[in-house]
Structure formats: structure tokens, C-alpha cells
Design an enzyme around this catalytic site. Structure first.
Site, PDB file in Angstrom:
ATOM      1  N   HIS A  83     -50.329  94.630  39.300  1.00  0.00           N
ATOM      2  CA  HIS A  83     -49.668  95.842  38.796  1.00  0.00           C
ATOM      3  C   HIS A  83     -49.211  96.730  39.942  1.00  0.00           C
ATOM      4  O   HIS A  83     -49.964  96.981  40.880  1.00  0.00           O
ATOM      5  CB  HIS A  83     -50.647  96.600  37.895  1.00  0.00           C
ATOM      6  N   LYS A 167     -47.309 112.724  54.244  1.00  0.00           N
ATOM      7  CA  LYS A 167     -48.008 111.514  54.692  1.00  0.00           C
ATOM      8  C   LYS A 167     -49.014 111.127  53.607  1.00  0.00           C
ATOM      9  O   LYS A 167     -49.506 111.994  52.867  1.00  0.00           O
ATOM     10  CB  LYS A 167     -48.728 111.747  56.032  1.00  0.00           C
TER      11      LYS A 167
END
Lengths: 308, 308
Positions: A83, A167
Site C-alpha cells: 500500500h 523536511k
């Protein structure tokens, strides 16, 4: 007025280690005002899908606890599964159920995103109704290239998170938080083994080929049974009622002289979806949900919770 | 297994003095495990009908409290009203709803009858499913001649109470306690002003003229609207489903070329009655009530109540 009720279906990137699954789901049990209705761990997907119902505050508190446990146990750099995912706590959708509207759920998702980042340092993308960038309404767009690609591309302004610095968290990646309507998975089995028929019917009913605006669907073969299936996701059951979908499919099937054999609700659905269809067929005038004993009782239990 | 849930619909012989009504109904509010869903005082009937839902024990405790308040305030020798009655606390039926069957409700009614007599000195007749004498299944038979006649005839062995001595309470008379199935009041409005048509349809559907075994019904004129009505009591909705009754009426109405204009549920009904009809029309295969979010939640709340 009674307590507002939401559904929340957090997805975690762990479907194999039973101890970690147990640790995460235990954050949701025995919590006043937060009810764990179901959880399913899929080994192939390596993913855990949890279904919660309850009041916003206790659900959010439990989510933070579960997120911290997921954070401590899952390293996306070591994670593999079928997935698509970008985070240890991959997706958290808030879904209005009762005494709360979509606007309030959007606010709730956005304020929770702030809290989530503060308490876990995991950056957040906002999706569906809670999206701030219009293209991020679609989960697929946010998840493009998954964790591995996003780790690099996050520096690109087009892929900056909505909350947090540009980030990813070194082990937990990022989390997608949002608000959406209740999704009903609904299958209609057709009395023919001719897959072309099921595909034509799916086309007639789904939005992408001009059918009902809030229905997705495909035609499938049920080979062992010699039948075919129109497999649907109803993404707004209030605008596209079950009875209307079933009767349209029945009508289309007549073109090939084939019947509806049966239908199937996969997973859960809200009472209103059933009441609406019963009221249509039985022609019930002025029917209200509080005439259903169990729903009236649930409403009273909600009020009782708020007693000082 | 979760908590057993019953409905209870006690009838008190006071529909006029608001302070007495308030005093009686307040016995049912703010009681853990006993929920006051509705109460209606009728001035003409001079009668108060209370709808409770909850767990057997808390409901019974609250009933004793309410009975003592009714006892202190109602003197049947001074009472008049259009509705037949034999007691200040006239009738107390217990109705199974969830995780309890009729047999258990019968036991519950009979043991409550003993406690009721001990704590109030009001003699008790047992009726419907809880009847000990077969003829007392019918409330009308127990209530024959009402309080005024029963006061004398109670000495006659055929009219002795089932619990208590063969004399009425001097001010509160006697009380009828029993167990019965949930009764749905359901009206079907027909698109004709011809009363004969509604009466013929009522005959086709009701038990007394050979129709469905658990349906009572009559034809009525709705003069202001220029319509007629088939007015029904469904005394066993599991055996005589709503959809089957509606579709039979639709079929019969066709004989006169008239349509069903609308139907109407008067008062409350259990979720199963709606789910069953929705499942029929939508052809839902293997559908279970715990797939309805609200019903799954109610089930969990029941379990939570039992935590130590």
C-alpha cells in the site's frame, strides 16, 4: 443539543508485528468518549486501519498517544508493503457524523495538524476538505512517489508540508490529515457472467463517465459464482442515496435482461443512509431519526456524558 | 455480550394536574441506566403514558419510586377520564429490545409483580405474555367494568388478582403488569376519498379478517385532505415486516386504481424494523445491525456501563 460525534479512520504503516499493532490500538481502548469500533491489520499492505467513533477531544488525545507509540516503533526506512504510504502515521481523516458539520471538521483537522506537529515533530499535509492547496484535495497527489521520493522532493516548494518545516521526520516521514465525508463501500452483484455488462452498468452510475457525481465504480468478475459485480464507493451518501443507485442499476441491467442478485455493504455505514432508503421505499412521510428507539437512546447517552 | 435493553411503557391515571405529572415523571429522569424517552399526558383521557428504555433493574427501581408518588397523589375514587382504567398505576408492560428474549421478559414481569405488591400493597393482574390465566392475555378482559365494577367483583374468584389479596387498594385500585412485543403504530394514506376502499384494504391486511396474523387495522376518512387511511397496529414486526404490509396494501389498492400517497410511523419503532425493510428493497445480503455505526456505538456504550 447533544454531543458532537465524529468518525476517524487513522492508518498506520504496520500490519505485521502484532505487538506493535496491539500497542497502537490499545491507545484507543478504554478511553472515555473514544470508541474503537474496528481495526484491521493487513500483512501484504503492511498497514493498520483503525475505525474510531466518538467526541473530537478524546479522539484527538488518543490519536496523539497512538502516534507517539507508532513513532517509537516504526521506521519507514525499514518499511515495505503493497500500500502506498509516506508516514508511520500515514493518514488521519476526520469525518462528521452527528451534531457537527464539515466546516467544523475542517477546523478540527487543521487545528489538530498544528498540535500533531508540535507534539511529534512530524510534518503534516492537509487533504480533501481540509486542504489549503487545492491540488492537495487528492491524497494520491500528496503521496506521489511515496516516502522514498518525498524524502528528497520535500525541499521543493511545490511539495513543502502545510504544517512544519520542509523536511520529513527521519523515521516517521510525514502525516496526511484532513476532513472528508463518510464513504460507503457498496457492491451490487449482477445475474450474468458477462463482464462487459457489469462494466457498462458501472459506467452509467459512476461520476467519471457522467453518472452520479459522488459515486466511483468499476465492473468486476465473480468467477467462482458465475456472476459479475458493480463495485462502488459512495463518497456522499446524502447526495447520492443508496436507493437511487440501486434503482438506476436495476434499470440499466434491464437493457440486458439481467437482474440484481444481491447487494452488499462492505464495512460500516451511518444510520441515515439506511433510514433514507427505507423512507423512500416505504413512502414514510415526516419520518425522523429520533423515532428510532436506539438512535433516541444514543442521543440521550450523549447528553448524559455532559452532566457535570 | 452487552447489557440487556428493555422498553417499558407505564400508564398512570393522571393527565391533568401538571405538578403530579411532573412528580411522577421525575422518578425516571437522571437515573443511571433508565432513560425517559417520552411522556404524554392526555387531559381527556386523564392519563399519563411514559416511554422508558434501559436496563431492567434501574427501570424497575424507578418504577417503584414512581408508583409510590402516584399512590400518594391519585385517588381513583375521584378520578374520571375517557380511557378505561382500574388503577392509579394502571398498566406496566415490559418489552424486550436487545440481548433479552420474551421468556426473560415474562420472568421479569412476574418477579416485578411480587416486588410491586410488597412495596405498594397494590394487587396485580398479569397480562399478555406474562398472563397466568389464559383469558388474562387480553387487557380488555382484566379491565372489564373498570375500577368501579372491579372494586366489587374482585371478591369473585374469577376476578381475583394474580398477586395479592382479593381486594383492591382503597385509593390506587389494582395494577396490570405484563410482557409484550413492541407495537408499531403505522398509517398508510390512500389516494381516494372513498372510505369503502380503505376499509376493504384494511380487511385484506388485518388478522381479524384473515390477513397477516400480527396486524390490527381499520379504514378511516381523512376528510380535510380528501384521502382515506389504513390505520394499523403491527404487534409483531418481526413476523409481519413493514415492507410486506406496504407492498400488500399497494397491491390491493391497485384493484381500485388508487395509489399509496404516503405512510407514517406514529411514535417510535426499533431499528430492526427499518433495517429489515431496507435490506429487502435494497437486496442487501448478509447485512448485520452492527454495520450501522450508531448501533455498534450503542453496543459499546452498553459494554462500558458494565466496567467495574
Amino acid at each position: 443539543m447533544s454531543e458532537s460525534l465524529i468518525q476517524c479512520v487513522p492508518n498506520f504503516s504496520e500490519g505485521r508485528r502484532s505487538q506493535v499493532i496491539e500497542e497502537i490500538t490499545s491507545s484507543f481502548s478504554n478511553k472515555q468518549g473514544c470508541f474503537l469500533l474496528d481495526y484491521r491489520a493487513d500483512q501484504d499492505h503492511n498497514r493498520l486501519v483503525v475505525t474510531l467513533v466518538g467526541q473530537p477531544k478524546p479522539i484527538q488525545d488518543a490519536l496523539i498517544e497512538a502516534a507517539q507509540r507508532a513513532l517509537a516503533n516504526i521506521d519507514l526506512n525499514q518499511h515495505e508493503g503493497a500500500h502506498p504510504r509516506i508516514g508511520a502515521i500515514d493518514v488521519i481523516p476526520f469525518i462528521p457524523l452527528q451534531n457537527i458539520d464539515m466546516k467544523e471538521c475542517v477546523e478540527l483537522a487543521r487545528s489538530f495538524a498544528q498540535r500533531f506537529y508540535q507534539e511529534t515533530s512530524i510534518p503534516v499535509y492537509l487533504y480533501e476538505e481540509a486542504a489549503i492547496r487545492p491540488e492537495r484535495r487528492q491524497l494520491e497527489i500528496i503521496r506521489q512517489g511515496q516516502y522514498e521520493a518525498l524524502k528528497v522532493e520535500v525541499k521543493n516548494p511545490a511539495r513543502h508540508p502545510d504544517v512544519g518545516e520542509p523536511k520529513l521526520h527521519p523515521t516517521a516521514g510525514a502525516t496526511v490529515i484532513g476532513a472528508r465525508k463518510f464513504l460507503i463501500a457498496f457492491n451490487v452483484n449482477i445475474g450474468t457472467d458477462n463482464l462487459a455488462v457489469a462494466r457498462e452498468i458501472a459506467k452509467a452510475v459512476r461520476a467519471s463517465s457522467g453518472g452520479f457525481c459522488h459515486v466511483k465504480g468499476i465492473g468486476l468478475a465473480l468467477e467462482e459464482r458465475g456472476l459479475t459485480q458493480v463495485s462502488l464507493n459512495i463518497v456522499d451518501f446524502q447526495k447520492n442515496a443508496l436507493y437511487r443507485i440501486v434503482e438506476l442499476i436495476r434499470m440499466e441491467a434491464k437493457r440486458w435482461g439481467v437482474p440484481i442478485i444481491e447487494t452488499e455493504v462492505y464495512g460500516m455505514l451511518p444510520a441515515d443512509a439506511i433510514l433514507d432508503s427505507a423512507a423512500y421505499y416505504l413512502q414514510m412521510h415526516g419520518f425522523e431519526r429520533r423515532q428510532v428507539i436506539e438512535l433516541a437512546l444514543l442521543d440521550l447517552l450523549g447528553k448524559e456524558d455532559r452532566k457535570p
